[in-house]
Design an enzyme around this catalytic site. Structure first.
Site, PDB file in Angstrom:
ATOM      1  N   TYR A  18       1.304  -6.208  -5.603  1.00 56.87           N
ATOM      2  CA  TYR A  18       0.963  -4.875  -5.102  1.00 56.87           C
ATOM      3  C   TYR A  18       0.204  -4.077  -6.155  1.00 56.87           C
ATOM      4  CZ  TYR A  18       1.947  -0.390  -2.694  1.00 56.87           C
ATOM      5  OH  TYR A  18       1.855   0.818  -2.044  1.00 56.87           O
TER       6      TYR A  18
ATOM      7  N   ALA B 140      -3.002   3.615  10.812  1.00 55.21           N
ATOM      8  CA  ALA B 140      -2.541   4.924  11.286  1.00 55.21           C
ATOM      9  C   ALA B 140      -1.226   4.867  12.037  1.00 55.21           C
ATOM     10  CB  ALA B 140      -3.610   5.561  12.177  1.00 55.21           C
TER      11      ALA B 140
ATOM     12  N   ALA C 192      -1.477  -5.227  -8.727  1.00 59.59           N
ATOM     13  CA  ALA C 192      -2.790  -5.829  -8.974  1.00 59.59           C
ATOM     14  C   ALA C 192      -3.795  -5.401  -7.914  1.00 59.59           C
ATOM     15  CB  ALA C 192      -2.673  -7.349  -9.003  1.00 59.59           C
TER      16      ALA C 192
ATOM     17  N   GLY D 103      -3.792  18.867  22.545  1.00 62.41           N
ATOM     18  CA  GLY D 103      -5.117  19.475  22.608  1.00 62.41           C
ATOM     19  C   GLY D 103      -6.146  18.867  21.693  1.00 62.41           C
TER      20      GLY D 103
END
Length: 253
Positions: free
Chosen positions: A158, A15, A160, A56
């Site tokens: 990548y 993230a 694969a 918030g």
């Protein structure tokens, strides 16, 4: 018609990355409580959590090596204790490496892509889907890539890893569908993100020439697709591989 994720709990792996941070902000704005996963960038994770809470929303940060099953299980327990069992899991993390030809690419890079694309998906499913089954609903969303369809030079490790991930998601969609759990993939193209926004190379003529819409997509475009698939609006969509790339690749029937 609005995307309302109020009361839902979402985990986004990776993230703190360029696409992941926009997903976190977007899903929070839709009302979800967000578990912000990071591997090493704790400062960015904390900054992102502070940004969401100041706006918030509700969020937490959690560190884990998503290529280790034990690490994923430990992450599950931390999220469960603070937010509850995730209703939505977004597999966005991937190991970065230098792309080379097949003959030059170190074998370790194929292993890292298998671990972070295929095994991450398996570990996340094993850790989080049982609670979704108990609820009778859930969302698994994997971030794939247009490269999985392009197979261009220097993409082998990548591609694969992501093609292996695709197989896991398609099978999983059939296995957990009876429990009203959807399993889908979003496949970005070469996307404009915070690191390169406003720079000259955004207008890469060679790439854009191939794209029917004659431009590159934005990080928000990817987050919007994830938010849609996470919502009740997509409750009857599963097993899909959805390119978000202006038509640069088009899956055929």
């Amino acid at each position: 018609m609005n995307i309302d994720l109020t009361g839902k709990i979402v985990l986004i792996t990776g993230a703190t990355g360029q696409l992941g941070r926009v997903m976190a902000r977007t899903l929070s704005r839709c009302g979800a409580k967000v578990a912000i996963h990071y591997m090493s960038n704790e400062a960015k994770a904390q900054e992102l959590m502070d940004e969401i809470t100041k706006a918030g929303g509700e969020a937490m940060i959690v560190q884990a090596d998503i290529t280790r099953e034990e690490g994923v299980r430990e992450m599950r327990e931390l999220i469960r204790a603070k937010l509850g069992n995730p209703d939505i899991v977004v597999a966005n993390a991937v190991v970065q490496y230098e792309w080379k030809s097949v003959l030059e690419q170190p074998v370790e890079d194929y292993v890292s892509q298998f671990d972070s694309c295929v095994l991450q998906s398996v570990f996340l499913a094993k850790a989080f889907i049982p609670a979704m089954i108990e609820k009778g609903r859930g969302r698994m969303i994997g971030i794939n890539t247009e490269c999985a369809m392009q197979n261009f030079p220097h993409q082998s490790a990548y591609t694969a890893g992501k093609r292996g991930m695709d197989g896991v998601y398609r099978v999983l969609a059939k296995e957990v569908g009876p429990h009203q759990i959807t399993v889908n993939q979003v496949a970005p193209g070469w996307t404009i993100s915070e690191k390169d926004r406003g720079e000259a190379e955004l207008h890469d003529a060679a790439y854009i020439a191939q794209v029917p819409m004659k431009r590159r997509g934005e990080d928000q475009d990817i987050a919007n697709a994830v938010a849609f698939l996470a919502s009740d609006l997509a409750s009857f969509i599963t097993g899909a591989y959805i390119p978000v790339n202006g038509g640069n690749v088009m899956p055929a029937i």
